[in-house]
Design a protein around this motif. Structure first.
Motif, PDB file in Angstrom:
ATOM      1  N   TYR A 145       0.844  -1.181   0.000  1.00  0.00           N
ATOM      2  CA  TYR A 145       0.000   0.000   0.000  1.00  0.00           C
ATOM      3  C   TYR A 145       0.885   1.237   0.000  1.00  0.00           C
ATOM      4  CZ  TYR A 145       0.631   0.368   5.173  1.00  0.00           C
ATOM      5  OH  TYR A 145       1.145   0.495   6.430  1.00  0.00           O
ATOM      6  N   ASP A 146       0.313   2.344  -0.433  1.00  0.00           N
ATOM      7  CA  ASP A 146       1.008   3.621  -0.404  1.00  0.00           C
ATOM      8  C   ASP A 146       0.497   4.459   0.760  1.00  0.00           C
ATOM      9  OD1 ASP A 146       2.556   3.197  -2.752  1.00  0.00           O
ATOM     10  OD2 ASP A 146       0.793   3.637  -3.975  1.00  0.00           O
ATOM     11  N   VAL A 147       1.326   5.391   1.212  1.00  0.00           N
ATOM     12  CA  VAL A 147       0.930   6.289   2.300  1.00  0.00           C
ATOM     13  C   VAL A 147       0.414   7.612   1.740  1.00  0.00           C
ATOM     14  CG1 VAL A 147       2.429   5.218   4.010  1.00  0.00           C
ATOM     15  CG2 VAL A 147       3.316   7.081   2.580  1.00  0.00           C
ATOM     16  N   HIS A 148       0.089   7.613   0.466  1.00  0.00           N
ATOM     17  CA  HIS A 148      -0.551   8.747  -0.172  1.00  0.00           C
ATOM     18  C   HIS A 148      -1.601   8.214  -1.136  1.00  0.00           C
ATOM     19  CE1 HIS A 148       3.078   7.715  -2.550  1.00  0.00           C
ATOM     20  NE2 HIS A 148       2.225   7.754  -3.553  1.00  0.00           N
ATOM     21  N   ASP A 149      -2.568   9.026  -1.489  1.00  0.00           N
ATOM     22  CA  ASP A 149      -3.575   8.638  -2.474  1.00  0.00           C
ATOM     23  C   ASP A 149      -2.941   8.626  -3.866  1.00  0.00           C
ATOM     24  OD1 ASP A 149      -4.947   9.242  -0.118  1.00  0.00           O
ATOM     25  OD2 ASP A 149      -6.741   9.863  -1.192  1.00  0.00           O
ATOM     26  N   VAL A 150      -3.519   7.833  -4.762  1.00  0.00           N
ATOM     27  CA  VAL A 150      -2.942   7.672  -6.094  1.00  0.00           C
ATOM     28  C   VAL A 150      -4.041   7.674  -7.154  1.00  0.00           C
ATOM     29  CG1 VAL A 150      -1.765   6.052  -7.625  1.00  0.00           C
ATOM     30  CG2 VAL A 150      -0.883   6.406  -5.324  1.00  0.00           C
ATOM     31  N   PHE A 151      -3.804   8.408  -8.218  1.00  0.00           N
ATOM     32  CA  PHE A 151      -4.595   8.285  -9.443  1.00  0.00           C
ATOM     33  C   PHE A 151      -3.711   7.579 -10.470  1.00  0.00           C
ATOM     34  CE2 PHE A 151      -6.426  11.901  -7.286  1.00  0.00           C
ATOM     35  CZ  PHE A 151      -7.788  11.782  -7.507  1.00  0.00           C
ATOM     36  N   ASP A 179       5.629  -2.408   7.552  1.00  0.00           N
ATOM     37  CA  ASP A 179       5.282  -2.703   8.947  1.00  0.00           C
ATOM     38  C   ASP A 179       4.168  -3.739   9.038  1.00  0.00           C
ATOM     39  OD1 ASP A 179       7.112  -0.801   9.702  1.00  0.00           O
ATOM     40  OD2 ASP A 179       5.629   0.747  10.202  1.00  0.00           O
ATOM     41  N   HIS A 180       3.539  -4.074   7.898  1.00  0.00           N
ATOM     42  CA  HIS A 180       2.375  -4.966   7.905  1.00  0.00           C
ATOM     43  C   HIS A 180       2.517  -6.059   6.841  1.00  0.00           C
ATOM     44  CE1 HIS A 180       0.148  -2.191  10.576  1.00  0.00           C
ATOM     45  NE2 HIS A 180       0.729  -1.239   9.878  1.00  0.00           N
ATOM     46  N   ARG A 181       3.737  -6.509   6.622  1.00  0.00           N
ATOM     47  CA  ARG A 181       3.975  -7.516   5.576  1.00  0.00           C
ATOM     48  C   ARG A 181       3.105  -8.750   5.760  1.00  0.00           C
ATOM     49  NH1 ARG A 181       8.623  -7.075   2.385  1.00  0.00           N
ATOM     50  NH2 ARG A 181      10.105  -5.452   3.020  1.00  0.00           N
ATOM     51  N   ALA A 182       3.079  -9.300   6.977  1.00  0.00           N
ATOM     52  CA  ALA A 182       2.350 -10.550   7.208  1.00  0.00           C
ATOM     53  C   ALA A 182       0.862 -10.359   6.953  1.00  0.00           C
ATOM     54  CB  ALA A 182       2.590 -11.032   8.640  1.00  0.00           C
ATOM     55  N   ALA A 183       0.306  -9.249   7.430  1.00  0.00           N
ATOM     56  CA  ALA A 183      -1.122  -9.000   7.237  1.00  0.00           C
ATOM     57  C   ALA A 183      -1.443  -8.817   5.751  1.00  0.00           C
ATOM     58  CB  ALA A 183      -1.545  -7.770   8.033  1.00  0.00           C
ATOM     59  N   ILE A 184      -0.548  -8.181   5.017  1.00  0.00           N
ATOM     60  CA  ILE A 184      -0.770  -7.986   3.579  1.00  0.00           C
ATOM     61  C   ILE A 184      -0.722  -9.333   2.861  1.00  0.00           C
ATOM     62  CG2 ILE A 184       0.276  -7.039   1.484  1.00  0.00           C
ATOM     63  CD1 ILE A 184       1.042  -4.585   3.143  1.00  0.00           C
ATOM     64  N   THR A 185       0.226 -10.168   3.234  1.00  0.00           N
ATOM     65  CA  THR A 185       0.320 -11.502   2.630  1.00  0.00           C
ATOM     66  C   THR A 185      -0.974 -12.275   2.816  1.00  0.00           C
ATOM     67  OG1 THR A 185       2.719 -11.568   2.975  1.00  0.00           O
ATOM     68  CG2 THR A 185       1.597 -13.676   2.644  1.00  0.00           C
ATOM     69  N   GLU A 186      -1.555 -12.170   4.015  1.00  0.00           N
ATOM     70  CA  GLU A 186      -2.822 -12.848   4.280  1.00  0.00           C
ATOM     71  C   GLU A 186      -3.959 -12.222   3.471  1.00  0.00           C
ATOM     72  OE1 GLU A 186      -3.576 -15.602   6.076  1.00  0.00           O
ATOM     73  OE2 GLU A 186      -1.394 -15.845   6.189  1.00  0.00           O
ATOM     74  N   ARG A 187      -3.981 -10.898   3.410  1.00  0.00           N
ATOM     75  CA  ARG A 187      -5.086 -10.225   2.749  1.00  0.00           C
ATOM     76  C   ARG A 187      -5.139 -10.541   1.255  1.00  0.00           C
ATOM     77  NH1 ARG A 187      -8.209  -6.118   4.442  1.00  0.00           N
ATOM     78  NH2 ARG A 187      -8.171  -7.500   6.254  1.00  0.00           N
TER      79      ARG A 187
END
Length: 412
Positions: A145-151, A179-187
């Motif tokens: 994920y990004d920490v800013h919005d994206v178009f 900081d959330h690698r494991a949660a992203i892998t699951e998602r």
């Protein structure tokens, strides 16, 4: 320029999508074309002829950034800087499947300089432009994920996008996806919220925090990302806290003998301080809100750039200040303070003082008047020429491209 990026009106976008959920905008029955902003030949020109240097270029393959010496090198006699793009190296890596990332194009490439400036005017938040050029069947980055919005604006080729719901809502710049690698892998094992192939003219808006990955199909893909760094509620809180630093009682030391490890004791202190902050804010609301507004304005000025000045053109216009129309330098953050004997123009980096008789003219220019010395309000032609000449040299106004006759326009 926002209307080029979305398949709805700005009002609906603001209330239904901004900061809330993705918006997929197919080109549809009213075909969009982003090739005026970037194209394959333009990418080649940037790499081969424009002297691009790091960090304005990166390359990545299968989720990892390549070492800089894989695509950078010195540029020979007269341009010995070692961090310039080496087009032959870029070709080799691109042919091997690496993605080219051109960063900060809102500072390098005229079409995107103008486009991003208009986006900032439409959205009210700082923005940037990057380009991703991916060879066939390749992927540049892992799900993240990004920490800013994206178009996302698809320019050329096709790319499959997988988008999943956040694992960390509204992340701050200090809360990266790593900081959330494991949660992203699951998602990403779950069904995607969006699974779509973007074709030229399609666009996709992603609020910060939404997980995404993309892979080119059977042809080279070029897409632009317009990244938007939104001002947050927490930014306003920080501005209020910074303003409270001007209040002496909040700079005092805590008593001797406190035990910072005693959570109960520290919680009691925090409760007491919060009550004092609340009381101070209530009794000094105007001062604190104005101080906070100043800090937020300064922050915006630091994160954006006004339209660039052309030094030779501006000086030439100053030579003919009585006849050449000028306009406010678009995007320049400034405040005009009126006093009985003077008017003060406060800019992000300096303050300029003028006689009080200049007030109507400065206000008119600040609010969008395009004029020459014959049409500035409140001044005779000679005084108006002196003011215009000063404002041109201070890079507050720039020579107007048009019109021939004074009109009012919006500063945006």
């Amino acid at each position: 320029m926002l209307n080029r990026c979305i398949a709805t009106d700005a009002g609906s976008f603001a209330t239904q999508y901004w900061g809330r959920q993705p918006l997929l905008s197919p080109s549809g029955s009213l075909p969009r074309d982003f090739s005026d902003l970037l194209s394959g030949p333009m990418v080649d020109e940037l790499i081969a002829e424009r002297g691009v240097r790091a960090p304005f270029i990166r390359m990545a393959s299968h989720g990892d950034l390549l070492a800089r010496d894989c695509y950078l090198g010195p540029a020979g006699f007269g341009a010995e800087m070692p961090d310039q793009v080496d087009s032959a190296k870029v070709l080799a890596q691109f042919a091997a499947g690496a993605t080219i990332v051109l960063q900060g194009l809102h500072r390098l490439w005229p079409p995107l300089i103008d486009f991003v400036r208009e986006m900032v005017a439409d959205i009210g938040h700082p923005a940037q432009a990057n380009a991703y050029i991916t060879p066939p069947t390749s992927r540049g980055f892992d799900p993240h994920y990004d920490v800013h919005d994206v178009f996302v604006l698809q320019v050329q080729g096709e790319k499959r996008w997988l988008v999943h719901e956040p694992v960390h809502q509204d992340p701050l710049t200090t809360q990266p996806w790593t900081d959330h690698r494991a949660a992203i892998t699951e998602r990403v094992r779950e069904d995607a919220a969006i699974d779509r192939v973007l074709a030229p003219g399609d666009s996709l808006y992603l609020p910060r925090g939404w997980i995404h990955s993309a892979e080119a199909l059977d042809n080279t893909s070029i897409h632009l990302t317009i990244g938007v760094a939104p001002l947050t509620v927490l930014d306003v809180v920080h501005a209020v806290v910074d303003t409270l630093a001007t209040v002496g009682e909040f700079r005092t030391s805590l008593p001797m003998g406190i035990d910072p490890t005693d959570r109960g004791s520290m919680a009691a202190i925090a409760t007491k301080v919060m009550a004092e902050v609340t009381d101070t804010v209530q009794h000094r609301a105007t001062d604190i809100s104005e101080g906070s507004a100043t800090r937020l304005s300064q922050r915006h000025a630091q994160r954006t750039r006004p339209v660039a000045v052309r030094p030779l053109e501006s000086l030439a216009a100053a030579e003919h200040a009585g006849f050449h129309p000028v306009e406010w330098r678009r995007g320049l953050v400034a405040h005009v303070d009126h006093h009985a004997d003077r008017v003060v123009l406060r800019l992000p980096d300096r303050t300029i003082t003028f006689p009080a008789l200049c007030s109507p003219a400065l206000d008119a220019l600040h609010h969008g008047l395009v004029a020459d010395a014959t049409s500035l309000p409140g001044l005779d032609q000679d005084d108006a020429a002196v003011l215009i000449r000063r404002l041109l040299r201070e890079a507050v106004v720039i020579p107007a491209k048009q019109p021939e006759h004074p009109t009012r326009t919006s500063r945006g």
